[in-house]
Design a protein around this motif. Structure first.
Motif: not given
Length: 114
Positions: A85-89, A48-59
């Motif tokens: 984009k930076i993808y994370v796995e 997934t990408c960093v931006g998508t992860i950030a949307k899941e948290f209140d940070f």
């Protein structure tokens, strides 16, 4: 794997926030919008990408990025930049090494107790 690498791994997951981020990466079924260029790289389904992860948290994005950097340095995750984009796995190879290490420690403890 050195003792220092093991300690760094467990220290990274010792933060409740980083543990939640890792669990989110590991178990969430979401991915970023994938374009044709990314599809050709055969990213695994958990990427997934960093931006998508950030949307899941209140940070903020910089806060999430700092936590991801520490997880990457501890080899908990891998990050690949594709275009903008930076993808994370998860770093499954290192996770497997950690699991084998823990199993060995447990087995040695069980045998020592007999």
């Amino acid at each position: 794997m050195t003792l220092e690498e093991k300690a760094k791994f467990f220290k990274a997951l010792g933060s409740e926030t980083r543990l939640k981020i890792f669990q989110n990466i590991l178990h969430s079924p979401y991915v970023c919008d994938v374009n044709a260029e990314v599809k050709s790289l055969d990213l695994i389904k958990q990427a997934t990408c960093v931006g998508t992860i950030a949307k899941e948290f209140d940070f903020s994005l910089p806060t999430i990025s700092r936590h991801l950097k520490e997880l990457k340095e501890a080899r908990v995750i891998k990050m690949n930049k594709v275009s903008n984009k930076i993808y994370v796995e998860p770093d499954y190879a290192f996770l497997k090494e950690i699991a084998e290490c823990l199993n060995q420690i447990i087995q040695e403890g069980l045998h020592a107790g007999k």
